[in-house]
Design an enzyme around this catalytic site. Structure first.
Site, mmCIF file in Angstrom:
data_model
loop_
_atom_site.group_PDB
_atom_site.id
_atom_site.type_symbol
_atom_site.label_atom_id
_atom_site.label_comp_id
_atom_site.label_asym_id
_atom_site.label_seq_id
_atom_site.Cartn_x
_atom_site.Cartn_y
_atom_site.Cartn_z
ATOM 1 N N GLU A 184 0.859 -1.187 0.000
ATOM 2 C CA GLU A 184 0.000 0.000 0.000
ATOM 3 C C GLU A 184 0.899 1.243 0.000
ATOM 4 O O GLU A 184 1.833 1.349 0.781
ATOM 5 C CB GLU A 184 -0.873 0.026 1.266
ATOM 6 C CG GLU A 184 -1.668 1.307 1.391
ATOM 7 C CD GLU A 184 -2.573 1.327 2.623
ATOM 8 O OE1 GLU A 184 -3.390 0.412 2.783
ATOM 9 O OE2 GLU A 184 -2.436 2.272 3.423
ATOM 10 N N HIS A 237 -8.109 2.938 -3.352
ATOM 11 C CA HIS A 237 -8.993 3.085 -2.192
ATOM 12 C C HIS A 237 -10.009 4.166 -2.557
ATOM 13 O O HIS A 237 -9.688 5.109 -3.278
ATOM 14 C CB HIS A 237 -8.223 3.551 -0.960
ATOM 15 C CG HIS A 237 -7.180 2.594 -0.477
ATOM 16 N ND1 HIS A 237 -6.738 2.580 0.823
ATOM 17 C CD2 HIS A 237 -6.482 1.615 -1.114
ATOM 18 C CE1 HIS A 237 -5.825 1.635 0.979
ATOM 19 N NE2 HIS A 237 -5.642 1.043 -0.192
ATOM 20 N N HIS A 276 -13.028 -1.194 15.605
ATOM 21 C CA HIS A 276 -12.829 0.172 15.109
ATOM 22 C C HIS A 276 -12.772 1.127 16.301
ATOM 23 O O HIS A 276 -13.593 1.019 17.224
ATOM 24 C CB HIS A 276 -13.977 0.554 14.158
ATOM 25 C CG HIS A 276 -13.769 1.876 13.516
ATOM 26 N ND1 HIS A 276 -14.386 3.021 13.985
ATOM 27 C CD2 HIS A 276 -12.972 2.265 12.491
ATOM 28 C CE1 HIS A 276 -13.979 4.050 13.230
ATOM 29 N NE2 HIS A 276 -13.132 3.604 12.321
HETATM 30 C C1 LIG Z 1 -6.932 -1.516 4.727
HETATM 31 C C2 LIG Z 1 -7.351 -0.114 5.104
HETATM 32 C C3 LIG Z 1 -7.221 0.906 4.183
HETATM 33 C C4 LIG Z 1 -7.625 2.221 4.510
HETATM 34 N N1 LIG Z 1 -7.476 3.217 3.575
HETATM 35 C C5 LIG Z 1 -7.904 4.466 3.851
HETATM 36 C C6 LIG Z 1 -7.821 5.509 2.881
HETATM 37 O O1 LIG Z 1 -7.348 5.302 1.761
HETATM 38 N N2 LIG Z 1 -8.284 6.738 3.213
HETATM 39 C C7 LIG Z 1 -8.824 6.998 4.454
HETATM 40 O O2 LIG Z 1 -9.242 8.145 4.700
HETATM 41 N N3 LIG Z 1 -8.913 6.033 5.390
HETATM 42 C C8 LIG Z 1 -8.473 4.782 5.124
HETATM 43 N N4 LIG Z 1 -8.573 3.792 6.075
HETATM 44 C C9 LIG Z 1 -9.107 4.129 7.397
HETATM 45 C C10 LIG Z 1 -10.634 3.989 7.453
HETATM 46 O O3 LIG Z 1 -11.250 4.830 6.510
HETATM 47 C C11 LIG Z 1 -11.053 4.373 8.863
HETATM 48 O O4 LIG Z 1 -10.687 3.375 9.776
HETATM 49 C C12 LIG Z 1 -12.502 4.777 9.012
HETATM 50 O O5 LIG Z 1 -12.655 5.420 10.276
HETATM 51 C C13 LIG Z 1 -13.446 3.572 8.984
HETATM 52 O O6 LIG Z 1 -13.605 3.119 7.701
HETATM 53 P P1 LIG Z 1 -14.481 1.806 7.390
HETATM 54 O O7 LIG Z 1 -14.524 1.702 5.922
HETATM 55 O O8 LIG Z 1 -14.014 0.657 8.198
HETATM 56 O O9 LIG Z 1 -15.898 2.359 7.949
HETATM 57 P P2 LIG Z 1 -17.283 1.691 8.295
HETATM 58 O O10 LIG Z 1 -17.315 0.243 8.002
HETATM 59 O O11 LIG Z 1 -18.326 2.545 7.674
HETATM 60 O O12 LIG Z 1 -17.323 1.854 9.881
HETATM 61 C C14 LIG Z 1 -17.099 3.111 10.501
HETATM 62 C C15 LIG Z 1 -17.703 3.114 11.904
HETATM 63 O O13 LIG Z 1 -19.120 3.024 11.790
HETATM 64 C C16 LIG Z 1 -19.614 1.939 12.543
HETATM 65 N N5 LIG Z 1 -20.747 1.371 11.777
HETATM 66 C C17 LIG Z 1 -20.675 0.665 10.620
HETATM 67 N N6 LIG Z 1 -21.917 0.338 10.204
HETATM 68 C C18 LIG Z 1 -22.777 0.841 11.117
HETATM 69 C C19 LIG Z 1 -24.204 0.860 11.261
HETATM 70 N N7 LIG Z 1 -24.983 0.253 10.369
HETATM 71 N N8 LIG Z 1 -24.730 1.498 12.341
HETATM 72 C C20 LIG Z 1 -23.962 2.125 13.248
HETATM 73 N N9 LIG Z 1 -22.619 2.139 13.181
HETATM 74 C C21 LIG Z 1 -22.027 1.516 12.132
HETATM 75 C C22 LIG Z 1 -18.442 0.959 12.667
HETATM 76 O O14 LIG Z 1 -18.580 0.144 13.828
HETATM 77 C C23 LIG Z 1 -17.276 1.932 12.780
HETATM 78 O O15 LIG Z 1 -17.137 2.388 14.106
HETATM 79 C C24 LIG Z 1 -8.169 2.491 5.791
HETATM 80 C C25 LIG Z 1 -8.294 1.446 6.733
HETATM 81 C C26 LIG Z 1 -7.900 0.159 6.408
HETATM 82 C C27 LIG Z 1 -8.017 -0.943 7.411
#
Ligand SMILES: Cc1cc2nc3c(=O)[nH]c(=O)nc-3n(C[C@H](O)[C@H](O)[C@H](O)COP(=O)(O)OP(=O)(O)OC[C@H]3O[C@@H](n4cnc5c(N)ncnc54)[C@H](O)[C@@H]3O)c2cc1C
Length: 286
Positions: A17, A77, A149
């Site tokens: 990455e 991403h 998270h």
């Molecule tokens: C491999 C990897 C690559 C990444 N790349 C980037 C990047 O390029 N750019 C960047 O800005 N960040 C990146 N991140 C960080 C990521 O965007 C953050 O961790 C962000 O805060 C959460 O993203 P997510 O897609 O897991 O969110 P989600 O899956 O949407 O979850 C976010 C939060 O919402 C909660 N949640 C989910 N669904 C619900 C629901 N239905 N009701 C209530 N709560 C809910 C979850 O428990 C969590 O606390 C990356 C992380 C990883 C592991």
């Protein structure tokens, strides 16, 4: 170009990455890093997407550059925070036009160096995946957080949210972690919830305690106390690096033994530690 789902069905993958550099010096460093690491022929290369700011356009530029100049599959991403549905559509159309087969669909974090973003048209990563599934024929990845998270109200609630999300994807890539048990337990929790897609562990080569501390504060997770002390107490950078690399080598070996479908390296746009790791692990450069 084979999609990541296709690659995973053929065998173990390894991937890197990179993130869009913010300065000219950073751009030169990324170029040198790629010169060192790309000859190892990674299965895929992922490029992060900065929520807000100029790094949005930069992600597309780097993706295009790599798509035309390497043999690896490229994984852009895509974060939905602060984006309208139309903006997402416009960007994904550009990826599809150049032959991109995979997207890592994420919520995204608030930018650190610019004004906070309001939520966009998609509230969670699951909403983005749903949109991409309906409108595109892409292989879709999501983020997995083995220790939960950091913003979640509890680990158990988060596991429910994560399993609902991961179930709808083709593969997941984890946030970095430092203990193989975090991965094994998380995978068990997913299996209990009938989630069987490949979950690729993310590995960050460990050498610099200050950097690790900063990263953990941002991404959540824990760092083994004993390793922390060993690195901190080492007298010079070379010894710190040796201890960190040794830990990462053991972790990769344990993960592969535990049946991980691939290893995703976070080189932090540097080559030194990751190249050392690859050499110890007998990955060959061509
Ligand atoms: C491999 C990897 C690559 C990444 N790349 C980037 C990047 O390029 N750019 C960047 O800005 N960040 C990146 N991140 C960080 C990521 O965007 C953050 O961790 C962000 O805060 C959460 O993203 P997510 O897609 O897991 O969110 P989600 O899956 O949407 O979850 C976010 C939060 O919402 C909660 N949640 C989910 N669904 C619900 C629901 N239905 N009701 C209530 N709560 C809910 C979850 O428990 C969590 O606390 C990356 C992380 C990883 C592991």
């Amino acid at each position: 170009m084979t999609s990541i789902s296709g690659l995973l069905s053929q065998g173990t993958t390894f991937s890197f990455e990179f993130y869009p550099p913010r300065t000219e010096k950073g751009a030169k460093q990324l170029m040198t890093t790629m010169e060192h690491l790309l000859p190892y022929n990674p299965s895929f290369i992922s490029i992060t997407y900065g929520a807000g700011g100029s790094s949005r356009e930069q992600t597309l530029e780097i993706v295009k550059e790599l798509k035309y100049n390497t043999r690896s599959t490229i994984l852009p991403h895509l974060t939905c925070i602060g984006h309208t549905r139309n903006e997402i559509e416009e960007l994904v159309n550009q990826y599809v036009d150049i032959g991109i087969t995979d997207i890592l669909a994420l919520h995204g974090d608030q930018p650190r160096n610019s004004a906070p973003l309001t939520e966009g048209d998609f509230k969670f990563a699951t909403d983005l995946i749903e949109f991409l599934r309906i409108n595109y024929d892409l292989s879709l990845g999501v983020a997995a957080h083995t220790e939960g998270h950091p913003a979640a109200s509890s680990y158990s609630t988060d596991l429910e949210h994560q399993s609902s999300k991961i179930r709808t994807a083709d593969f997941a890539i984890t946030q970095f972690f430092f203990d193989v048990n975090h991965y094994i337990l998380f995978r068990e929790e997913m299996k209990k919830r009938k989630v069987f897609i490949p979950i690729i562990p993310g590995i960050i080569p460990v050498t610099n305690p200050a950097e690790i501390d900063r990263m953990i504060r941002l991404a959540g997770g824990t760092f083994p106390q004993k390793l922390w002390e060993e690195i901190n107490n080492a007298s010079d950078q070379e010894s710190k690096q040796r201890i960190g690399i040794n830990h990462s080598i053991q972790l990769v070996k344990q993960l592969l033994k535990a049946g991980a479908p691939g290893i995703h390296f976070y080189p932090m746009n540097r080559w030194q530690e990751t190249e050392q790791l690859l050499q110890y692990l007998d990955f060959n450069s061509h």
